[in-house]
Scaffold this motif. Structure first.
Motif, PDB file in Angstrom:
ATOM      1  N   VAL A  51      31.513  69.592  85.491  1.00  0.00           N
ATOM      2  CA  VAL A  51      30.286  70.200  84.717  1.00  0.00           C
ATOM      3  C   VAL A  51      30.846  70.592  82.871  1.00  0.00           C
ATOM      4  O   VAL A  51      31.758  70.514  83.021  1.00  0.00           O
ATOM      5  N   HIS A  52      29.921  70.469  82.110  1.00  0.00           N
ATOM      6  CA  HIS A  52      29.903  71.356  80.841  1.00  0.00           C
ATOM      7  C   HIS A  52      28.814  72.308  80.692  1.00  0.00           C
ATOM      8  O   HIS A  52      27.956  72.099  80.580  1.00  0.00           O
ATOM      9  N   PRO A  53      29.634  73.281  80.942  1.00  0.00           N
ATOM     10  CA  PRO A  53      28.770  74.322  80.162  1.00  0.00           C
ATOM     11  C   PRO A  53      28.090  74.618  79.353  1.00  0.00           C
ATOM     12  O   PRO A  53      28.531  74.240  78.279  1.00  0.00           O
ATOM     13  N   SER A  54      27.475  75.266  78.531  1.00  0.00           N
ATOM     14  CA  SER A  54      26.887  76.764  77.221  1.00  0.00           C
ATOM     15  C   SER A  54      27.351  77.623  76.913  1.00  0.00           C
ATOM     16  O   SER A  54      27.953  78.116  77.717  1.00  0.00           O
ATOM     17  N   ARG A  55      27.933  77.057  76.109  1.00  0.00           N
ATOM     18  CA  ARG A  55      28.558  78.582  74.857  1.00  0.00           C
ATOM     19  C   ARG A  55      27.553  79.316  73.878  1.00  0.00           C
ATOM     20  O   ARG A  55      26.931  78.486  72.998  1.00  0.00           O
ATOM     21  N   LEU A  58      34.916  72.491  82.820  1.00  0.00           N
ATOM     22  CA  LEU A  58      35.049  73.098  83.862  1.00  0.00           C
ATOM     23  C   LEU A  58      35.045  71.788  84.873  1.00  0.00           C
ATOM     24  O   LEU A  58      34.036  71.468  85.477  1.00  0.00           O
ATOM     25  N   ILE A  59      36.104  72.443  85.752  1.00  0.00           N
ATOM     26  CA  ILE A  59      35.502  72.245  87.048  1.00  0.00           C
ATOM     27  C   ILE A  59      35.836  72.936  88.067  1.00  0.00           C
ATOM     28  O   ILE A  59      36.745  73.718  88.371  1.00  0.00           O
ATOM     29  N   ARG A  72      29.274  82.365  85.004  1.00  0.00           N
ATOM     30  CA  ARG A  72      30.022  82.864  83.726  1.00  0.00           C
ATOM     31  C   ARG A  72      31.236  83.308  83.045  1.00  0.00           C
ATOM     32  O   ARG A  72      31.869  83.387  84.366  1.00  0.00           O
ATOM     33  N   PHE A  73      31.250  82.994  82.598  1.00  0.00           N
ATOM     34  CA  PHE A  73      32.749  83.515  81.677  1.00  0.00           C
ATOM     35  C   PHE A  73      33.421  83.399  80.261  1.00  0.00           C
ATOM     36  O   PHE A  73      32.030  82.653  79.453  1.00  0.00           O
ATOM     37  N   VAL A  74      34.467  84.084  80.266  1.00  0.00           N
ATOM     38  CA  VAL A  74      34.416  83.904  78.978  1.00  0.00           C
ATOM     39  C   VAL A  74      36.407  84.330  78.611  1.00  0.00           C
ATOM     40  O   VAL A  74      37.404  84.038  80.107  1.00  0.00           O
ATOM     41  N   PRO A  93      22.556  65.309  92.044  1.00  0.00           N
ATOM     42  CA  PRO A  93      22.592  65.054  90.916  1.00  0.00           C
ATOM     43  C   PRO A  93      22.612  65.320  89.590  1.00  0.00           C
ATOM     44  O   PRO A  93      23.482  66.537  89.372  1.00  0.00           O
ATOM     45  N   SER A  94      23.149  64.376  88.290  1.00  0.00           N
ATOM     46  CA  SER A  94      23.993  64.767  87.659  1.00  0.00           C
ATOM     47  C   SER A  94      23.712  64.519  86.866  1.00  0.00           C
ATOM     48  O   SER A  94      22.754  63.420  86.200  1.00  0.00           O
ATOM     49  N   ASP A  95      23.759  65.150  85.278  1.00  0.00           N
ATOM     50  CA  ASP A  95      23.962  64.353  83.856  1.00  0.00           C
ATOM     51  C   ASP A  95      25.275  64.607  83.059  1.00  0.00           C
ATOM     52  O   ASP A  95      25.909  65.395  83.407  1.00  0.00           O
ATOM     53  N   GLU A  96      25.153  64.178  81.996  1.00  0.00           N
ATOM     54  CA  GLU A  96      26.520  64.861  81.232  1.00  0.00           C
ATOM     55  C   GLU A  96      26.239  65.867  80.199  1.00  0.00           C
ATOM     56  O   GLU A  96      26.653  66.725  79.692  1.00  0.00           O
ATOM     57  N   HIS A  97      25.083  66.662  80.463  1.00  0.00           N
ATOM     58  CA  HIS A  97      24.736  67.761  79.727  1.00  0.00           C
ATOM     59  C   HIS A  97      25.357  69.404  80.089  1.00  0.00           C
ATOM     60  O   HIS A  97      25.371  69.085  81.275  1.00  0.00           O
ATOM     61  N   GLY A  98      24.843  70.177  79.492  1.00  0.00           N
ATOM     62  CA  GLY A  98      25.062  71.553  80.326  1.00  0.00           C
ATOM     63  C   GLY A  98      24.324  72.005  81.829  1.00  0.00           C
ATOM     64  O   GLY A  98      24.354  73.019  81.151  1.00  0.00           O
ATOM     65  N   ASP A  99      23.342  71.208  81.663  1.00  0.00           N
ATOM     66  CA  ASP A  99      22.536  71.689  82.641  1.00  0.00           C
ATOM     67  C   ASP A  99      22.321  71.313  83.730  1.00  0.00           C
ATOM     68  O   ASP A  99      21.679  70.999  84.793  1.00  0.00           O
ATOM     69  N   GLU A 100      23.726  70.708  83.940  1.00  0.00           N
ATOM     70  CA  GLU A 100      23.828  69.457  85.219  1.00  0.00           C
ATOM     71  C   GLU A 100      24.276  70.884  86.357  1.00  0.00           C
ATOM     72  O   GLU A 100      24.811  71.821  85.851  1.00  0.00           O
ATOM     73  N   PRO A 101      24.127  69.950  87.374  1.00  0.00           N
ATOM     74  CA  PRO A 101      24.386  70.936  88.354  1.00  0.00           C
ATOM     75  C   PRO A 101      26.198  70.205  89.140  1.00  0.00           C
ATOM     76  O   PRO A 101      26.732  70.610  89.881  1.00  0.00           O
TER      77      PRO A 101
END
Length: 329
Positions: free
Chosen positions: A129-133, A116-117, A92-94, A317-325
């Motif tokens: 990755v691409h986090p959710s806001r 986010l790298i 988590r970050f801001v 494994p990964s995908d292009e959405h916000g729940d990817e590791p």
């Protein structure tokens, strides 16, 4: 290799600091490119580290990206500075403005508000990755880091404020657990990942733009039907060994422009802010899956690359959405 040592989160944080000294000097013969000119671009910045200054994207040398937690009136507030290796945790970050307020409006770049790298100090583990806001401006994403030690978190974004520029802010992250440092993989011109083979030609040059060409194949056959990922057929991130200066490189051409083919070749133009050793991570999408190939290259030297392929360690494994590791290395 000695047995792993049990470290606490505090010790892992120390690893993040002293990992810099470990990373410097791991670079050996370069992969591609001739020496840089003696006189560097005026934008290059000297650095007290042996690896020199850094940069972010573009065709000209720029100031180092990702080395500062605050820049341009914005600050990366990492709310999860420690995690446990091998355990899935919410990162988590801001992003805060100069008044300390959480930023809640961003420009979309490469189809996302923020990239986010997460990279280990030894540049073996990598996540894009691409986090959710949330509405209050708090970003979050679950991650699972495989090894204990020091990591660097990079937030690449552009605030929606008029006239705002793209920024890459960095903060240290520590993963506690059994710690055993890894060597930086040797320079090479070929990487294997998930059954694909990616070859790199061209190279990084200190203080001068140069072209990087990457060619994707599978089973000995060229891949000619790459799928767009983040608005391009490839996404390339370069991190400098030692201080982990961040160089985000954009591709030459884009899907649908009438001249850029969907493989097997992907072209980028990049400028290394200094001579030294860099780790390059290429993300590409094929048959609905995102894959990552990693290379170690030298900028500003002249030895020819070796030809033996370098296996890219398998990751989560990964995908292009916000729940990817993420794409792990």
């Amino acid at each position: 290799m000695h047995a792993g040592l049990k470290i606490t989160a505090f010790a892992a944080a120390l690893a993040a600091t002293f990992g810099t000294a470990y990373g410097v000097g791991m670079g050996i013969d370069p992969v591609v490119e001739d020496p840089a000119p003696a006189r560097h671009d005026s934008h290059s910045e000297p650095s007290p580290t042996p690896e020199g200054g850094g940069g972010h994207g573009g065709h000209e040398a720029e100031s180092a990206g990702g080395l500062q937690i605050s820049e341009g009136g914005y600050t990366l507030d990492l709310r999860t500075p420690t995690v446990t290796a091998g355990t899935r945790s919410d990162l988590r970050f801001v992003i805060r403005d100069s008044g300390g307020r959480a930023v809640t409006a961003y420009q979309r770049e490469h189809e996302k508000e923020l990239h986010l790298i997460v990279a280990s100090r030894d540049l073996v583990t990598y996540r894009h990755v691409h986090p959710s806001r949330a509405a209050d401006g708090t970003w979050s994403i679950p991650v699972e880091l495989p090894s204990a030690g020091g990591y660097r978190v990079f937030a690449d974004f552009t605030p929606a404020k008029k006239g705002a520029e793209n920024l890459t802010l960095g903060a240290d992250l520590a993963a506690s657990g059994s710690y055993e440092p890894q060597k930086l993989p040797a320079p090479n011109s070929t990487a294997k990942t998930d059954g694909y083979e990616v070859r790199i030609a061209g190279g990084l040059r200190s203080g001068k733009a140069s072209e990087l060409k990457l060619n994707v194949s599978r089973g000995g056959r060229p891949v000619t039907n790459l799928q767009p990922y983040l608005g391009a057929y490839g996404h390339l991130v370069a991190l400098r060994s030692g201080d982990l200066a961040y160089l985000h490189v954009h591709p030459n051409g884009e899907p649908g422009d009438g001249r850029t083919a969907p493989g097997p070749g992907i072209s980028f133009t990049a400028t290394a802010p200094s001579s030294g050793t860099y780790r390059l991570f290429l993300d590409f999408k094929h048959e609905g899956e995102v894959h990552t190939a990693a290379f170690t290259v030298r900028a500003g030297a002249a030895t020819a690359p070796t030809d033996a392929p370098m296996d890219t360690p398998a990751g989560a494994p990964s995908d292009e959405h916000g729940d990817e590791p993420g794409h792990g290395h």
